[in-house]
Each structure stands twice: as structure tokens, then as C-alpha cells.
Design an enzyme around this catalytic site. Sequence first.
Site, mmCIF file in Angstrom:
data_model
loop_
_atom_site.group_PDB
_atom_site.id
_atom_site.type_symbol
_atom_site.label_atom_id
_atom_site.label_comp_id
_atom_site.label_asym_id
_atom_site.label_seq_id
_atom_site.Cartn_x
_atom_site.Cartn_y
_atom_site.Cartn_z
ATOM 1 N N ASP A 1 0.810 -1.219 0.000
ATOM 2 C CA ASP A 1 0.000 0.000 0.000
ATOM 3 C C ASP A 1 0.845 1.272 0.000
ATOM 4 O OD1 ASP A 1 1.020 -0.422 2.508
ATOM 5 O OD2 ASP A 1 -0.795 0.191 3.580
ATOM 6 N N GLY B 1 11.350 6.652 -28.623
ATOM 7 C CA GLY B 1 12.147 5.492 -28.984
ATOM 8 C C GLY B 1 11.699 4.911 -30.316
ATOM 9 N N GLU C 1 12.364 9.305 -33.554
ATOM 10 C CA GLU C 1 13.151 8.671 -34.610
ATOM 11 C C GLU C 1 12.286 8.464 -35.868
ATOM 12 O OE1 GLU C 1 15.070 5.144 -33.126
ATOM 13 O OE2 GLU C 1 15.526 6.063 -31.207
#
Length: 624
Positions: free
Chosen positions: A328, A356, A398
Site C-alpha cells: 500500500d 524510442g 526517430e
Amino acid sequence: MSTDTPPRRSRFRWIPLRSGRSKLIAGLTALAVPFAAMVGLATPAAAATSATATYTKKSDWGSGFEGQWTVKNTGTTALSSWTVEWDYPAGTRVNSAWDATVTSSGNSWTAKNLGWNGSIAPGASVSFGFNGSGPGAPTGCKLNGASCDGSTVPGDNPPSAAGTPTTSDVTNTSVKLSWSAATDDKGVKNYDVLRNGAKIATVTGTTYTNTGLTAGTDYTYAVQARDTIDQLGPVSGSVSVRTTGGGGGEQPGGDKINLGYFTNWGVYGRNYHVKNLVTSGSAAKITHINYAFGNVQNGKCTIGDSYADYDKAYTADQSVDGVADTWDQPLRGNFNQLRKLKAKYPHIKILWSFGGWTWSGGFPQAVQNPAAFAQSCYDLVEDPRWADVFDGIDLDWEYPNACGLTCDTSGPAALKNMADAMRAKFGPNNLVTAAITADGSTGGKIDAADYGGASQSFDWYNVMTYDFFGSWATKGPTAPHSPLTSYTGIPQQGFNSADAIAKLKAKGVPAKKLLLGIGFYGRGWTGVTQSAPGGTATGAAPGTYEAGNEDYKVLKNTCPATGTIAGTAYAHCGTNWWSYDTPATIGTKMTWAKSQSLGGAFFWEFSGDTSNGELVSAINSGLR
């Protein structure tokens, strides 16, 4: 970055519910003797509100029992929090609990409210429960430090201030603190150690050694005592100290950046965790970490892997500080481990990297509204649950206005528009960086976007000077995937580090904003008979996770380097041909980076290194 893309997993895991629980009771081994049916607890000593608490044994199955405490507000003012304390005789214990955080010290037990059930309105009550074992009944009960029946326990005042710390045994990376004890009418339990105003440790004694510091750096320390009900005393006087060394050469990489990518999916099959940065010795030798990856979806920055990022529970032996996660606690997973890493190594800065190879497809939509995109990224990075973990954002698109996994037609200005919006939102005190192409060919990817203009808003570029060549060209010719310079017979002109750096400088990117990229892996072919580069092949060499790709830590043993070309190594073993960087070739590249006045180096990614971090060490040594 590397095409070693994150695995997508479907996970089933048990998450305790906060209410409406059904308990499965089984397997508790100690013999249980019945408790007293009820034990009264007390009111907050320091509040106008009065309260009581009672204990009930909900069930008893012979080898264990289920107990429940109920805290009731009997006053006219709301309670904002509660802490229940009791003692057990030896042999009786709590085994698991719900709706409260339960801890123990010897035979004393403490239960504290969770974030959602601390407030109790007048006349209302809150219960929490636990499974236990053993023969004893609870005694010495207190609620917020007061007696069991609601009467006030007199004289339980906060502790006094501890003595101002003194320092000794100061080194480049550590300092020992000592202080005189505080006093308290009921006793001092422990001390919080504060560095530059933030708590970094809690200790029971009056000494503490802080490690993982940066050479030649100033730090300020103080301590604060806690009594047995966690009342804090005044902060002590402070002491300032400067670690030894410094002057550039003593710090990781000298005055250069040494940045590594840490992947969230590495905690699965690769079994690589934040603690590995400590055990390998790498944490002391790097300056920055890029945490990869967050996703880019529907025009926004989004979570990449919630389980790995902030939900995975770590055991004590897996954790950076040797403390296990609880089910928790507000933050678990990599984010919490990175928080612990920063506490241990305060010189490290951490950026959250988005995109990425696999997740760059979301950038074209996102940059249609750069300000909204920047706002979404800021809101996620600065989420209060983990804002202290991150020092900025890294954007790995990219490739803007060019082709990668897919092709983008956002236009040459898109990268600069995104960079300007990010800088405007994140401000001057956060890092904003980008991973970019190293395609230095004429009319290639560097020519496709305004990298010079965008660099005005970025702190630096991670220039991906690797993956120039690989087994996606299945027949070859074999070629080093990360050549520093061109060489006779190179398959594509402009595909080398020197040409990429020269082109970026020519476009107006300052040298200090360029980091040279190092791959901690090799690219390889099979069916190769020629040892020298330029041979033919029949396909990709086998790899542990991906054909044609293998970690350095594997290749150094299975296919040792047999030659070097263009500042990097290659290896021919059997019919396999690999290229990769070694500590020696990294040294050559770092010397070159310094000769070009670059800002430093970065690498993809930590888990490819050896268990003792020899590639990280080579970068660190080479940048000095």
C-alpha cells in the site's frame, strides 16, 4: 535507440482492495490462544477531538486469528489522522494487515492510517484488520499517544532538539556525522537525518555516514529527533561540509556528461534493476540517467509500462536501500528505486525519455499542437507522486521529417517547434534533451530537420552514433555498426560519428551540446567466411533477445574481438561476424570526443555491460 524493443506483457497480479474485502484464511502455523474480546484505546493527546478505539477478534481458526481495531471519533472536531499502538507478548504477531500500515519494533506494534482513511468526522469510525498468530492479548494501547479509554496521557511532549552534528572521516564521496542525543519524557525513538533540508535517512543511533556524494561539493546537514509516538522535535543546528577532491577530475567524467539509458522492460527477461547500478559500481561513475521509455499517444506523453514504472514491488534484497516495498505504499517500481538511488548518489540527474524506435509514431500528431503536447509531458513528469525523481525530459523522436519505423512528413520546423514549446513549459531549471540521428550523409536525416535551430532550446543532443550498419542488410557487406571515422570500403558515406558531429556543428549546434553515443551491444551476421569487414553473409547471427544483436557482456566471452577498424572493434568466430565497442575502443572514442570539445558521452544501455560495469568505467576514465 536500439531496436531491442520493449516486450509487451499481460500480467495478472493480486492488488488488495481498500474496502469490501473477503479474506481467505489459511496456513498460519503458530498456535493462537483467545484474545480478550475487546481492548479500549485512546484519544489524540494533542487534539481537541476525543476518540476511542476498540479491539475485536473477528475469527479464530486454531492456528491463527483475524483481529480488527475500530477507531471512533467521539468528539465534535474531525480527526485528520490516527496512529494506534499496542504491545504483544513474545510469540504473538501480526502476519498481514489491510486498511492500515502496520509495523513493529520488537514486541511493539504500530498501525497508521492510509492516505484515504485518515480523516474521521465527529461520530464516525474507521476500522482496520489483520491476520495474526500467537497466544497473547494486546496491552499498553495508545491512540495518537493518548490512553485507551479516551483520557489524556499527561506530559507526552515532543523531544528536544538534538545537538548540532559534527563531521569526520570526510572523503571524496562520504562524510560521517555525529551528534548529541535529544531528550524526551517518554523516550527518543530515532532521528531523521536532513541533507540540504531534505530527509535522507532515519537512524536509531547518534551517528550516520552519508555515502555516494560528489567530490568537491558542499553539503549542509542537520538532524531531528522523533519520540515514541513520532512527534518531531525542533531541527538541530546545521553543519556545512565540503567533500574532498573535485576540481573536475574527481567527479564522474570530470566536467563531462556520462549518461546511460535504463530501460523499464529490462526488469523482466533481462532481470536488470536499479540496484544493479549500485552493485556494478556504475552509479558512482555516471552523471545522468535517461529512463526509457514513456509513450507518445494521442498527442500526449503517456505512461510506458505502469507495472514496471511504479507498481512492481521490490523485496529487501532487490531494493537499492535494502528496504522492501509494501503493498500500500504510494510509489513502488522503478520510480521508487530511482528515488532511492538519488538519495544514495545525489550527484545523479534523471530524465524521463519518451518515444524510442517503437513509440516514435506518436510524435507527428503531438507536434501539431506543440504547446498542448508540452503541457501533457510536463503534467506527467511533474506528477506529485514522482516529481522529485525526475530532473527533466528527453525526447527520442526517430526521426522528424524522415523515415524510421514509419515515415514522417511533419516538415523541417517541427523539431524546433517542439523544442521551443518544451523549453517554455519546463523552464530554465529542468533539463530538456533529445536523442537524434547520426546520419551525416548528403541529403540524409540530419538535413531533414532544423537541428541547429532546435538546439537553442535543448540542453544537449544524444547523437545516436551507432546502428549505422547491421544484419537488416542480410547479405552484408559486414561493417562495424559504430564506426568513429570513415574507412576504405565503408558501405555508405556519411555513416560514421565524425561526419555526423561535423555536420551538426556546421548547422550551428554548439559542440558542448553534443554527446557521442556508445552501444553496449554488438551487431552481427552469420554465414561469414571473411574475417575483415566487407565480407558476405547469409543472415543475422543468433542473439539472446534478437537476431543480429547481442550484449557486450556476452560477446566479450563468446566472440572476442579479432581486430579494429575506424575506432571500433570487430570479431570473427566460426561463421559469425560481430562488431562492438570494447573498453579500449571506448577509450579511443572518449579521447576523440574531448578533442572535439563535445559535452561528453551517452550509452545504450546499462544491462549490456558486465556485472562490474567495465564499459561505464571506460567512459568515465576516458572523459577525465
